[in-house]
Design a protein around this motif. Structure first.
Motif, short mmCIF file in Angstrom:
data_model
loop_
_atom_site.label_atom_id
_atom_site.label_comp_id
_atom_site.label_asym_id
_atom_site.label_seq_id
_atom_site.Cartn_x
_atom_site.Cartn_y
_atom_site.Cartn_z
N ASP A 96 98.39 25.86 8.39
CA ASP A 96 97.69 25.04 7.58
C ASP A 96 98.81 23.86 7.02
O ASP A 96 98.59 22.76 7.00
CB ASP A 96 97.10 25.39 6.30
CG ASP A 96 95.70 26.16 6.59
OD1 ASP A 96 95.01 25.81 7.56
OD2 ASP A 96 95.17 27.07 5.86
N PRO A 97 100.00 24.32 6.52
CA PRO A 97 101.12 23.26 5.91
C PRO A 97 101.24 21.99 7.12
O PRO A 97 101.24 21.06 6.64
CB PRO A 97 102.13 23.83 5.73
CG PRO A 97 101.75 25.50 5.62
CD PRO A 97 100.56 25.55 6.53
N LEU A 98 101.20 22.31 8.23
CA LEU A 98 101.66 21.51 9.30
C LEU A 98 100.32 20.82 9.75
O LEU A 98 100.29 19.57 9.95
CB LEU A 98 102.48 21.95 10.49
CG LEU A 98 103.71 22.25 10.08
CD1 LEU A 98 104.67 22.74 11.28
CD2 LEU A 98 104.74 21.02 9.32
N SER A 99 99.22 21.56 9.98
CA SER A 99 98.21 20.80 10.55
C SER A 99 97.13 19.96 9.51
O SER A 99 96.84 19.02 9.95
CB SER A 99 97.19 21.80 10.96
OG SER A 99 96.66 23.03 10.16
N THR A 146 104.18 17.78 5.01
CA THR A 146 103.49 18.86 4.90
C THR A 146 102.40 18.79 4.00
O THR A 146 102.60 18.32 2.84
CB THR A 146 104.40 20.35 4.74
OG1 THR A 146 104.64 20.43 3.33
CG2 THR A 146 105.33 20.07 5.75
N ALA A 147 101.37 19.75 4.21
CA ALA A 147 100.29 19.85 3.04
C ALA A 147 101.12 20.92 2.14
O ALA A 147 102.00 21.61 2.35
CB ALA A 147 99.16 20.59 3.49
N ASP A 148 100.45 21.05 0.90
CA ASP A 148 101.11 22.13 0.10
C ASP A 148 100.64 23.58 0.54
O ASP A 148 99.65 23.72 1.34
CB ASP A 148 100.23 22.19 -1.40
CG ASP A 148 100.42 20.74 -1.94
OD1 ASP A 148 101.45 19.95 -1.58
OD2 ASP A 148 99.86 20.38 -3.04
N PHE A 149 101.75 24.38 0.44
CA PHE A 149 101.70 25.73 0.66
C PHE A 149 102.13 26.62 -0.35
O PHE A 149 102.99 26.15 -1.11
CB PHE A 149 102.36 25.95 2.17
CG PHE A 149 103.87 25.53 2.10
CD1 PHE A 149 104.61 26.49 1.82
CD2 PHE A 149 104.26 24.36 2.25
CE1 PHE A 149 106.01 26.21 1.66
CE2 PHE A 149 105.49 24.00 2.44
CZ PHE A 149 106.51 24.99 2.01
N GLY A 150 102.08 27.82 -0.44
CA GLY A 150 102.73 28.83 -1.24
C GLY A 150 102.31 28.41 -2.80
O GLY A 150 103.02 28.61 -3.42
N PHE A 195 101.43 17.42 17.53
CA PHE A 195 101.02 17.89 16.31
C PHE A 195 99.44 18.02 16.49
O PHE A 195 99.10 19.02 15.98
CB PHE A 195 101.47 16.81 15.39
CG PHE A 195 101.14 16.89 14.07
CD1 PHE A 195 101.98 17.83 13.41
CD2 PHE A 195 99.98 16.55 13.29
CE1 PHE A 195 101.79 17.96 12.14
CE2 PHE A 195 99.67 16.74 12.14
CZ PHE A 195 100.53 17.64 11.46
N ALA A 196 98.76 17.22 17.05
CA ALA A 196 97.36 17.29 16.94
C ALA A 196 96.99 18.57 18.10
O ALA A 196 95.98 19.11 17.85
CB ALA A 196 96.71 16.14 17.49
N GLY A 197 97.67 18.56 19.25
CA GLY A 197 97.27 19.79 20.12
C GLY A 197 97.40 21.10 19.84
O GLY A 197 96.79 21.93 20.23
N HIS A 198 98.43 21.45 18.71
CA HIS A 198 98.98 22.53 18.49
C HIS A 198 98.61 23.03 16.92
O HIS A 198 99.55 23.59 16.30
CB HIS A 198 100.36 22.89 18.66
CG HIS A 198 101.00 22.65 20.20
ND1 HIS A 198 100.30 23.71 21.05
CD2 HIS A 198 101.46 21.79 20.86
CE1 HIS A 198 100.72 23.34 22.13
NE2 HIS A 198 101.27 22.35 22.26
N ALA A 199 97.62 22.44 16.31
CA ALA A 199 97.37 22.47 14.96
C ALA A 199 97.13 23.92 14.67
O ALA A 199 97.61 24.40 13.44
CB ALA A 199 96.20 21.55 14.62
N ASP A 200 96.36 24.64 15.39
CA ASP A 200 96.16 26.13 15.10
C ASP A 200 97.45 26.97 15.00
O ASP A 200 97.60 27.68 14.16
CB ASP A 200 95.23 26.65 16.22
CG ASP A 200 93.65 26.08 16.05
OD1 ASP A 200 93.63 25.44 15.02
OD2 ASP A 200 92.94 26.36 17.03
N ALA A 201 98.41 26.56 16.00
CA ALA A 201 99.68 27.44 15.93
C ALA A 201 100.57 26.97 14.94
O ALA A 201 101.41 27.98 14.42
CB ALA A 201 100.43 27.27 17.34
N LEU A 202 100.61 25.86 14.41
CA LEU A 202 101.43 25.56 13.43
C LEU A 202 101.04 26.08 11.86
O LEU A 202 101.80 25.93 10.94
CB LEU A 202 101.49 23.82 13.31
CG LEU A 202 102.06 23.27 14.42
CD1 LEU A 202 102.00 21.80 14.52
CD2 LEU A 202 103.51 23.65 14.64
#
Length: 150
Positions: A28-31, A69-73, A19-26
């Motif tokens: 904003d909602p996941l990172s 997840t963080a808020d999205f949409g 999760f921490a290593g791929h924050a850019d690929a995931l």
């Protein structure tokens, strides 16, 4: 898998690293999401003062992992809780002496405790799906190794 408790603990560690290593690929909602958890240990005994009803006991250790997840949409979000419990081979050989209210009749159990979608905007929160409740009208139900969800 033979030991789901170990599998969940390993998934938490590896998932946290991933999760921490791929924050850019995931995105904003996941990172910017949230992960937390609990380690639980329950020892439960029912003592009857009657020869007609045998005393019963149960022991269980558990891992509870909460993901959100963080808020999205414009205010939407997702949440889930994963559970894994294990009696570590301590259940009595006589089924009448096993207290099944703690985690059932199996030596190990894994479950999805929560799975919900929510919408949060302007101080309002709407949530639908399976979830743990803790409101003024209905308190949480967490007297066993697997919390009750509604």
């Amino acid at each position: 898998m033979r030991h789901p408790l170990i599998a969940v603990a390993a998934a938490v560690v590896l998932g946290g690293l991933s999760f921490a290593g791929h924050a850019d690929a995931l995105g904003d909602p996941l990172s910017h999401g949230h992960i937390d958890g609990e380690l639980r240990l329950y020892d439960f005994n029912r003592l009857y003062s009657s020869d007609a009803k045998p005393d019963a006991r149960a022991l269980s250790g558990a891992v509870l992992l909460n993901l959100r997840t963080a808020d999205f949409g414009g205010g939407f979000g997702l949440g889930a809780s994963l559970l894994s419990a294990n009696a570590f081979g301590t259940q009595p050989s006589n089924p009448a002496r096993n207290d099944v209210t703690l985690m059932g009749t199996d030596n190990a159990v894994s479950a999805l405790g929560q799975a919900y979608v929510q919408y949060r905007n302007h101080g309002m929160l709407l949530r639908a799906g399976q979830q743990y409740l803790d409101t003024p009208w209905m308190g949480s139900s967490d007297a066993r190794v697997l919390p009750a969800s509604y």
